[in-house]
Design a protein around this motif. Structure first.
Motif, PDB file in Angstrom:
ATOM      1  N   ASP A  53       0.787  -1.234   0.000  1.00 51.02           N
ATOM      2  CA  ASP A  53       0.000   0.000   0.000  1.00 51.02           C
ATOM      3  C   ASP A  53       0.817   1.281   0.000  1.00 51.02           C
ATOM      4  O   ASP A  53       0.293   2.348  -0.279  1.00 51.02           O
ATOM      5  CB  ASP A  53      -0.941   0.028   1.216  1.00 51.02           C
ATOM      6  N   SER A 112      -6.877   3.744  -0.186  1.00 49.65           N
ATOM      7  CA  SER A 112      -8.083   2.923  -0.237  1.00 49.65           C
ATOM      8  C   SER A 112      -9.324   3.791  -0.054  1.00 49.65           C
ATOM      9  O   SER A 112      -9.242   5.001   0.180  1.00 49.65           O
ATOM     10  CB  SER A 112      -8.030   1.853   0.856  1.00 49.65           C
ATOM     11  N   SER A 130      -8.712 -12.290   5.420  1.00 53.87           N
ATOM     12  CA  SER A 130      -9.537 -11.248   4.810  1.00 53.87           C
ATOM     13  C   SER A 130     -10.050 -10.291   5.882  1.00 53.87           C
ATOM     14  O   SER A 130     -10.071 -10.620   7.067  1.00 53.87           O
ATOM     15  CB  SER A 130     -10.717 -11.873   4.062  1.00 53.87           C
ATOM     16  N   SER A 189     -14.806  -1.108   2.325  1.00 52.72           N
ATOM     17  CA  SER A 189     -13.596  -1.628   1.698  1.00 52.72           C
ATOM     18  C   SER A 189     -13.348  -3.039   2.211  1.00 52.72           C
ATOM     19  O   SER A 189     -13.551  -3.319   3.402  1.00 52.72           O
ATOM     20  CB  SER A 189     -12.397  -0.729   2.024  1.00 52.72           C
ATOM     21  N   THR A 190     -12.934  -3.927   1.327  1.00 54.88           N
ATOM     22  CA  THR A 190     -12.665  -5.303   1.731  1.00 54.88           C
ATOM     23  C   THR A 190     -11.346  -5.773   1.136  1.00 54.88           C
ATOM     24  O   THR A 190     -10.938  -5.314   0.061  1.00 54.88           O
ATOM     25  CB  THR A 190     -13.790  -6.246   1.279  1.00 54.88           C
ATOM     26  N   ARG A 191     -10.710  -6.647   1.857  1.00 50.79           N
ATOM     27  CA  ARG A 191      -9.445  -7.243   1.411  1.00 50.79           C
ATOM     28  C   ARG A 191      -9.556  -8.755   1.584  1.00 50.79           C
ATOM     29  O   ARG A 191      -9.950  -9.242   2.646  1.00 50.79           O
ATOM     30  CB  ARG A 191      -8.291  -6.690   2.245  1.00 50.79           C
ATOM     31  N   ASN A 205      -7.961 -12.857  -0.074  1.00 55.85           N
ATOM     32  CA  ASN A 205      -6.950 -13.598  -0.811  1.00 55.85           C
ATOM     33  C   ASN A 205      -7.609 -14.677  -1.680  1.00 55.85           C
ATOM     34  O   ASN A 205      -8.545 -15.354  -1.247  1.00 55.85           O
ATOM     35  CB  ASN A 205      -5.958 -14.270   0.143  1.00 55.85           C
ATOM     36  N   ARG A 256      -7.945  -5.940  -3.046  1.00 51.36           N
ATOM     37  CA  ARG A 256      -8.476  -4.884  -2.198  1.00 51.36           C
ATOM     38  C   ARG A 256      -9.449  -4.061  -3.040  1.00 51.36           C
ATOM     39  O   ARG A 256      -9.061  -3.447  -4.030  1.00 51.36           O
ATOM     40  CB  ARG A 256      -7.368  -3.976  -1.678  1.00 51.36           C
ATOM     41  N   THR A 257     -10.713  -4.102  -2.661  1.00 51.29           N
ATOM     42  CA  THR A 257     -11.732  -3.363  -3.408  1.00 51.29           C
ATOM     43  C   THR A 257     -12.493  -2.464  -2.449  1.00 51.29           C
ATOM     44  O   THR A 257     -12.637  -2.777  -1.260  1.00 51.29           O
ATOM     45  CB  THR A 257     -12.718  -4.316  -4.105  1.00 51.29           C
ATOM     46  N   GLY A 258     -12.990  -1.356  -2.969  1.00 58.09           N
ATOM     47  CA  GLY A 258     -13.729  -0.447  -2.111  1.00 58.09           C
ATOM     48  C   GLY A 258     -14.525   0.564  -2.911  1.00 58.09           C
ATOM     49  O   GLY A 258     -14.274   0.793  -4.101  1.00 58.09           O
ATOM     50  N   GLN A 265      -7.404  -2.730  -6.135  1.00 57.26           N
ATOM     51  CA  GLN A 265      -5.982  -3.067  -6.193  1.00 57.26           C
ATOM     52  C   GLN A 265      -5.829  -4.576  -6.125  1.00 57.26           C
ATOM     53  O   GLN A 265      -6.437  -5.243  -5.283  1.00 57.26           O
ATOM     54  CB  GLN A 265      -5.202  -2.414  -5.057  1.00 57.26           C
ATOM     55  N   SER A 303      -3.609  -1.415 -10.056  1.00 58.27           N
ATOM     56  CA  SER A 303      -4.571  -0.612  -9.306  1.00 58.27           C
ATOM     57  C   SER A 303      -5.347   0.310 -10.236  1.00 58.27           C
ATOM     58  O   SER A 303      -4.846   0.734 -11.284  1.00 58.27           O
ATOM     59  CB  SER A 303      -3.866   0.220  -8.225  1.00 58.27           C
TER      60      SER A 303
END
Length: 796
Positions: free
Chosen positions: A122, A203, A432, A483-485, A487, A494-496, A527, A541
């Protein structure tokens, strides 16, 4: 106490040896997770590191014969330092007893610095504490070395090749960097800074503004007991000086962190040149000017942070930041105006004085709750109030054979900003997590401005009614984000999405003009990070960000001190929206980091300062407008390497191509061109106490619709020496020593009506000396808070 060690031989002698031993407590039980550092006895530089196992044993393999020092430590125990000579293939260290009470042992400094540059998924981190010259430098100097940040010869900062970005202090926005970020950074001492974090793709948790991203300056705040620093620095040529004091305390559940700094410059001289050539020869053919100015600056700021740990799951902290800055400029210019017949010349002398006083006060309260059984789960509420006063007073006199003109301009501006923010972090399965939050920013600003004029020194001033008014401005921003992260195999996503509702009302009392705006912005952020083999990483990204104009861009006050060169704000400005795409490849191997990247930034409503020339009057008018399209493609590269334990090299470079096109105002202007930046920085630890560094770089600013800039080349060097058991540090640095005293780059403005060439000189050959004294005991951070961060304003 010093423990002597003996070497025992097992087997035949070869080129490497193994060191082994055991660490025990006073009850003779093995102590687990103890740090065992093997240091070079001559300079205390780290050679190898080991950690004790569950029974207290440690093993260090692959050692060459020589004289070493063992440094053994663990939180809660006193450190042990043991001299060690390796002559055989196996060395057995007698049991080392760790004591709970603190005892003064052999005084040795362990030098194990972090890499100068680090990078996470990040952000990029410039570890200022690993820069031996930082004590004698300011934040501007350090940003020159920071990847993705550009500083030109006049100290103007860009991030990701963008002028729109945010500067945080310890994770939150502050009024210190609100009014004139470049001058504030110039006065912020490097000795206070621990590290600089560059967040190029924030983010959805962060405010939508900050097109280039976020620069977060993290100050030194590590205590268990107390610690602090006192430092002073002075420089030749530019007349700058800084004095700062840092003090941190912690007792039980209470923590205090504070600093007080003063900075400024005295009698800094500059020269300027300007030539304006009319394409149509109506009002005049050419106007030329040569000027001299003397500038003075006095800045003060202070910070106080208090924290209280209710228990291990609840923390309450508060903070206060206040400061002021005063700028005074005396100037004299000589004008020569060649008439449209290209024969007659009118000469005049212009004298001016400008006084700007800015003060601010910022206070906040944070509550952070952690949850039992899950250290990453967090709920927080943050409150913040930000108050500023900005007063400007200027006078000017223009004398010629045909006309004398006297002008007085005065503006008094007040700003108030209130913020409430709540955030929640919920960890999910398999690493996550989900982040949710809401925020409200309520802003109010006023500007009471007046312009006076006269044409005879013996008469009284008259009010210039068209340029006298009372301006009231209200802006409310309401935000929601998610926002969530998570795998998926080797991929980290990573989307938001952030939604911001902006309501704006402004009113000009005398002119009876009102401006009302209300708009909703949806700002997605994505990202994807792919981790490959052998330290390889690929990062993609995409983000949408915006920049809102603030009062100094909207205020229609006309600066008419020079009757043929005026500027004003634009109350009809709209926010600018930027779309950003980037792809970056990173490779890490041992002590080497390498990255290359390709990115594209696009906007349809770019805000720029636009100048127009009136052929009939010869007046140049400048105002910010939403000009049109801007497309920028950037290639970047960064390398950080450590050829050996003493030598570190860092290089950062990027090359960009800009296309700017006028689409939203009459005309068909278009400009394009290259810009770029290159930096090479190298530091060397000569001895444990003495280090040196060199820096060299060049910068070519991006062209705008009307301006093409020259290349600026800079270089510097410095040495740092430590005394009194490393408590006292003396740093001597120099910049552009072989250059002439003044650097005078030329900027060219050009369109179909006129050509404008300007140049300004500033002191360029600078030698600086800094002395820093550190005291106290260091251990852990004072505060757990992050603070409120408002990062949605253009130029703030």
């Amino acid at each position: 106490m010093v423990i002597a060690l003996t070497s025992s031989c097992y087997g035949q002698v070869n080129n490497t040896a193994q060191v082994e031993g055991r660490v025990i407590d006073t009850s003779k039980l093995g102590v687990e997770n103890v740090n065992v550092l093997l240091l070079n006895q001559r300079d205390s530089l780290l050679v190898k590191l080991s950690i004790t196992n569950a029974t207290g044993y440690f093993f260090i393999k692959g050692m060459k014969p020589g004289n070493y020092l063992l440094a053994i430590s663990k939180v809660g125990y006193s450190k042990q330092y043991l001299p060690l000579t390796i002559e055989e293939t196996k060395v057995v260290v007698p049991p080392v007893i760790l004591l709970n009470e603190v005892k003064e042992l052999l005084s040795v400094t362990v030098t194990s610095r972090r890499p100068l540059v680090e990078q996470t998924a990040d952000k990029i981190i410039y570890n200022v504490e690993s820069d031996p010259q930082a004590f004698a430098e300011t934040a501007i100097d350090l940003l020159r070395k920071t990847p993705m940040v550009t500083v030109d010869g006049q100290g103007n900062v860009q991030l990701n090749e963008q002028n729109s970005f945010k500067v945080f202090l310890n994770g939150r926005e502050t009024s210190m960097f609100t009014h004139n970020v470049n001058e504030a950074l110039r006065g912020f001492p490097g000795g206070l800074i621990k590290k600089i974090e560059v967040i190029s793709n924030p983010s959805a948790k962060y405010d939508g503004e900050g097109v280039g991203g976020i620069i977060n300056i993290v100050t030194k705040k590590k205590v268990a007991g107390y610690n602090g620093t006192l430092s002073a620095a002075a420089a030749t040529a530019d007349g700058s000086s800084t004095i700062n004091r840092l003090l941190n305390l912690k007792y039980g559940k209470f923590g205090i962190s504070s600093y007080l700094l003063t900075s400024g410059y005295k009698d800094q001289k500059s020269r300027s040149f300007e030539e304006i050539e009319s394409r149509n020869w109506v009002s005049y053919f050419k106007r030329m000017s040569n000027g001299n100015a003397v500038s003075n600056n006095d800045s003060k700021s202070g910070n106080l942070e208090l924290s209280y740990e209710v228990d291990s799951f609840h923390t309450v902290s508060s903070y206060v930041l206040l400061g002021s800055r005063a700028d005074k400029v005396d100037g004299t210019m000589q004008f020569g105006l060649i008439s449209s017949n290209r024969i007659d010349t009118v000469k005049s002398i212009y004298t001016s004085f400008a006084d700007n006083d800015y003060s601010y006060f910022n206070a906040g309260l944070d509550y952070v709750q952690k949850f039992k059984g899950n250290a990453e789960k967090e709920f927080s509420i943050r409150l913040n109030g930000d108050f500023g006063t900005d007063n400007t007073y200027s006078t000017s006199t223009q004398n010629s054979l045909s006309l004398n003109r006297f002008i007085v301009n005065e503006s008094k501006a007040l700003s108030r900003e209130y913020t409430v923010q709540t955030d929640f972090i919920q960890p999910l399965a398999k690493g996550s997590k989900l982040e949710l939050g809401a925020k409200a920013i309520l802003r109010k600003a006023t500007s009471d401005y007046q312009s006076l004029f006269k044409y005879n020194a013996s008469v009284s001033f008259k009010v210039n009614l068209p340029n006298t008014d009372y301006f009231s401005y209200h802006q409310d921003v309401y935000s929601l984000y998610a926002s969530t992260r998570f795998n998926v195999g080797k991929f980290v996503f990573r989307t938001g999405l952030r939604m911001e509702q902006t309501v704006l009302n402004s009113d000009f009392l005398n002119a009876a003009v009102k401006v009302d705006q209300s708009y909703t912005s949806l700002l997605p952020n994505v990202q994807v990070t792919a981790k490959g083999k052998k330290g390889q990483t690929l990062v993609f990204s995409y983000s949408v960000r915006l920049a809102r104009p603030y009062i100094w861009s909207l205020n229609p006050f006309v600066n008419n001190a020079d009757s043929l060169n005026v500027s004003k704000g634009n109350p009809a400005l709209q926010p600018q929206i930027f779309h950003s795409l980037s792809l970056q490849y990173r490779f890490t191997s041992g002590k080497t980091f390498f990255s290359i990247g390709l990115s594209n930034n696009f906007s349809n409503d770019r805000i720029i300062q636009f100048s127009s020339f009136n052929n009939s009057t010869g007046v140049i008018s400048s105002s910010p407008i939403n000009i049109g399209k801007n497309n920028q493609t950037v290639f970047s590269m960064s390398i950080n390497a450590k050829p050996n334990r003493r030598w570190e090299i860092n290089t950062d470079a990027w090359l960009a191509y800009d296309i700017i096109q006028q689409t939203k105002v009459p005309g068909s202007l278009k400009n394009n061109g290259f810009s770029g930046n290159g930096l090479l920085n190298s530091s060397y630890q000569i001895t444990r106490k003495l280090s040196a560094s060199v820096t060299a770089g060049c910068n070519l600013p991006a062209p705008t619709l009307q301006i093409n800039y020259p290349v600026y080349i800079y270089y510097g060097m410095g040495v740092n020496y430590k005394l009194m058991k490393d408590k006292l540090a003396i740093t001597l640095s120099a910049r552009n020593l072989l250059n002439r005293e003044d650097s005078m780059p030329t900027n060219i403005f050009e369109d179909n009506n006129y050509k404008r060439t300007t140049a300004t000189s500033y002191p360029d050959r600078i030698v600086k000396c800094s002395i820093t004294w550190s005291f106290g005991k260091l251990s852990e951070n004072v505060s757990r808070k992050r603070g409120v961060t408002n990062d949605d304003l253009l130029g703030k």
